[in-house]
Scaffold this active site. Structure first.
Site, PDB file in Angstrom:
ATOM      1  N   SER A 102       0.859  -1.193   0.000  1.00  0.00           N
ATOM      2  CA  SER A 102       0.000   0.000   0.000  1.00  0.00           C
ATOM      3  C   SER A 102       0.893   1.240   0.000  1.00  0.00           C
ATOM      4  CB  SER A 102      -0.851  -0.010   1.270  1.00  0.00           C
ATOM      5  OG  SER A 102      -1.430   1.253   1.513  1.00  0.00           O
ATOM      6  N   TYR A 113      -3.617  -0.824   9.952  1.00  0.00           N
ATOM      7  CA  TYR A 113      -3.412  -0.957   8.502  1.00  0.00           C
ATOM      8  C   TYR A 113      -1.995  -0.517   8.129  1.00  0.00           C
ATOM      9  CZ  TYR A 113      -4.535  -0.827   3.504  1.00  0.00           C
ATOM     10  OH  TYR A 113      -4.545  -1.051   2.130  1.00  0.00           O
TER      11      TYR A 113
HETATM   12  P1  NAP Z   1     -11.849  -5.044  -1.304  1.00  0.00           P
HETATM   13  O1  NAP Z   1     -12.668  -4.783  -2.519  1.00  0.00           O
HETATM   14  O2  NAP Z   1     -12.431  -4.785   0.035  1.00  0.00           O
HETATM   15  O3  NAP Z   1     -11.261  -6.520  -1.396  1.00  0.00           O
HETATM   16  C1  NAP Z   1     -10.621  -7.165  -0.323  1.00  0.00           C
HETATM   17  C2  NAP Z   1     -10.632  -8.652  -0.562  1.00  0.00           C
HETATM   18  O4  NAP Z   1     -10.095  -9.333   0.580  1.00  0.00           O
HETATM   19  C3  NAP Z   1     -12.069  -9.185  -0.728  1.00  0.00           C
HETATM   20  O5  NAP Z   1     -12.069 -10.240  -1.641  1.00  0.00           O
HETATM   21  C4  NAP Z   1     -12.377  -9.661   0.676  1.00  0.00           C
HETATM   22  O6  NAP Z   1     -13.424 -10.601   0.745  1.00  0.00           O
HETATM   23  C5  NAP Z   1     -11.044 -10.301   1.025  1.00  0.00           C
HETATM   24  N1  NAP Z   1     -10.946 -10.562   2.438  1.00  0.00           N
HETATM   25  C6  NAP Z   1     -10.915  -9.680   3.463  1.00  0.00           C
HETATM   26  N2  NAP Z   1     -10.895 -10.318   4.643  1.00  0.00           N
HETATM   27  C7  NAP Z   1     -10.943 -11.652   4.376  1.00  0.00           C
HETATM   28  C8  NAP Z   1     -10.956 -12.821   5.166  1.00  0.00           C
HETATM   29  N3  NAP Z   1     -10.934 -12.768   6.501  1.00  0.00           N
HETATM   30  N4  NAP Z   1     -11.007 -14.014   4.535  1.00  0.00           N
HETATM   31  C9  NAP Z   1     -11.057 -14.100   3.193  1.00  0.00           C
HETATM   32  N5  NAP Z   1     -11.037 -13.022   2.388  1.00  0.00           N
HETATM   33  C10 NAP Z   1     -10.978 -11.807   2.972  1.00  0.00           C
HETATM   34  O7  NAP Z   1     -10.560  -4.128  -1.343  1.00  0.00           O
HETATM   35  P2  NAP Z   1      -9.404  -3.954  -2.431  1.00  0.00           P
HETATM   36  O8  NAP Z   1      -9.162  -2.507  -2.509  1.00  0.00           O
HETATM   37  O9  NAP Z   1      -9.661  -4.721  -3.676  1.00  0.00           O
HETATM   38  O10 NAP Z   1      -8.199  -4.601  -1.606  1.00  0.00           O
HETATM   39  C11 NAP Z   1      -7.347  -5.594  -2.099  1.00  0.00           C
HETATM   40  C12 NAP Z   1      -5.969  -5.399  -1.503  1.00  0.00           C
HETATM   41  O11 NAP Z   1      -5.424  -4.185  -1.995  1.00  0.00           O
HETATM   42  C13 NAP Z   1      -5.965  -5.297   0.029  1.00  0.00           C
HETATM   43  O12 NAP Z   1      -4.825  -5.947   0.546  1.00  0.00           O
HETATM   44  C14 NAP Z   1      -5.861  -3.785   0.238  1.00  0.00           C
HETATM   45  O13 NAP Z   1      -5.310  -3.467   1.479  1.00  0.00           O
HETATM   46  C15 NAP Z   1      -4.963  -3.414  -0.908  1.00  0.00           C
HETATM   47  N6  NAP Z   1      -4.966  -1.993  -1.286  1.00  0.00           N
HETATM   48  C16 NAP Z   1      -6.080  -1.401  -1.810  1.00  0.00           C
HETATM   49  C17 NAP Z   1      -6.006  -0.056  -2.174  1.00  0.00           C
HETATM   50  C18 NAP Z   1      -7.166   0.667  -2.794  1.00  0.00           C
HETATM   51  O14 NAP Z   1      -7.045   1.867  -3.058  1.00  0.00           O
HETATM   52  N7  NAP Z   1      -8.295   0.036  -3.063  1.00  0.00           N
HETATM   53  C19 NAP Z   1      -4.841   0.652  -1.987  1.00  0.00           C
HETATM   54  C20 NAP Z   1      -3.740   0.020  -1.445  1.00  0.00           C
HETATM   55  C21 NAP Z   1      -3.814  -1.314  -1.106  1.00  0.00           C
HETATM   56  P3  NAP Z   1     -14.947 -10.093   0.987  1.00  0.00           P
HETATM   57  O15 NAP Z   1     -15.391  -9.459  -0.294  1.00  0.00           O
HETATM   58  O16 NAP Z   1     -15.668 -11.347   1.318  1.00  0.00           O
HETATM   59  O17 NAP Z   1     -14.886  -9.108   2.114  1.00  0.00           O
END
Ligand code: NAP
Length: 253
Positions: free
Chosen positions: A145, A158
């Site tokens: 991140s 986080y």
């Molecule tokens: P998201 O749409 O909330 O996706 C997160 C994913 O992780 C979902 O598939 C979620 O499943 C899964 N997950 C969370 N807790 C879990 C658990 N206990 N067991 C199994 N699966 C679990 O968010 P995203 O933005 O795509 O995030 C993906 C990654 O990118 C994360 O590591 C996040 O920190 C990182 N990231 C995102 C951003 C951004 O701007 N979006 C920036 C930097 C880093 P559910 O759908 O069932 O909750």
């Protein structure tokens, strides 16, 4: 030819948390590059399954709560049993909790650390053991991140977890390069997913964020497709322990 080095034909990738958001886009991108997908999710990845199979690739869906580590070994066993091998791991599943550091609860600390760093480490360990057993290396891509580089506010667990992701990426790269295993990370900037919904819903925060991004727009989940294929492919065989920002220039500012 150089483009052949980017091909993932005949490979199998494990992608965590790919029912939505960045994980979904990366799974589809890897499939479009030729790779079969093992999806580990707590929610059914219906759309991702459709898009991966439409690309002509196999899709195995495994259900798990990645907030715990007790099922990881049996998940890996099933993945190898059904797909025959593993070549790539994308540690994408992650959560965020927001509160003032003065009020932050132990629950919000533990929940985030469990998914974002503890499971990431123990799943990587299991997959790396499988890579060593297979004898031809492999690729691990961790999702870091901007808060691997910066402090942030109201997100102490986080920031701690994502800073640990960048450090651990380097550590594992050092230990496992001798086995032909590349461990790298992608640090997405501000991307339009569930994870950032609260920020986009706040007009002041949204405007401040947009004003600071040199590219002048929020990232789309599809912006991660090219970088993940690169790090998963032979084109990046001499890239070890690096965290690549995919942020529209945010960190360059
Ligand atoms: P998201 O749409 O909330 O996706 C997160 C994913 O992780 C979902 O598939 C979620 O499943 C899964 N997950 C969370 N807790 C879990 C658990 N206990 N067991 C199994 N699966 C679990 O968010 P995203 O933005 O795509 O995030 C993906 C990654 O990118 C994360 O590591 C996040 O920190 C990182 N990231 C995102 C951003 C951004 O701007 N979006 C920036 C930097 C880093 P559910 O759908 O069932 O909750």
């Amino acid at each position: 030819m150089i483009l052949n080095d980017f091909s993932l034909h005949g490979k199998v990738a494990v992608v965590t948390g790919c029912n939505t958001g960045l994980g979904k886009s990366m799974a589809v991108g890897l499939a479009q590059a030729g790779c079969d997908i093992v999806a580990i999710n707590r929610s059914e990845p219906t759309e991702t399954a459709k898009e991966v199979t439409a690309a002509g690739r196999r899709f195995l869906s495994l259900k798990a709560d990645l907030g715990k580590q007790d099922q990881l070994a049996s998940l890996l066993e099933r993945a190898v049993g059904e797909m025959g091998q593993i070549d790539i791991l994308v540690n994408n599943a992650g959560i965020i909790r927001r509160d003032e550091a003065l009020d932050f609860s132990e629950q919000d600390w533990d929940d985030v650390m469990n998914v974002n760093i503890k499971t990431l480490f123990f799943l990587s360990q299991l997959v790396a053991r499988q890579f060593v057993k297979q004898g031809h290396g492999g690729k691990i891509i961790n999702i870091a991140s901007l808060l691997s580089f910066q402090g942030g506010v109201r997100v102490p667990s986080y920031t701690a977890s994502k800073s640990a992701v960048m450090g651990l990426t380097r550590e594992l790269a050092n230990e496992w390069a001798k086995h032909g295993i590349n461990v790298n990370a992608l640090a997405p900037g501000y991307i339009t997913t569930n994870n950032t919904e609260q920020l986009r819903d706040d007009p002041t925060r949204n405007k401040d964020i947009l004003n600071r991004i040199p590219a002048g727009r929020w990232g789309a989940p599809e912006d991660l497709m090219g970088p993940v294929v690169f790090l998963a492919s032979n084109a990046s065989d001499y890239v070890n322990g690096y965290t690549l920002a995919v942020d529209g220039g945010w960190l360059a500012r």
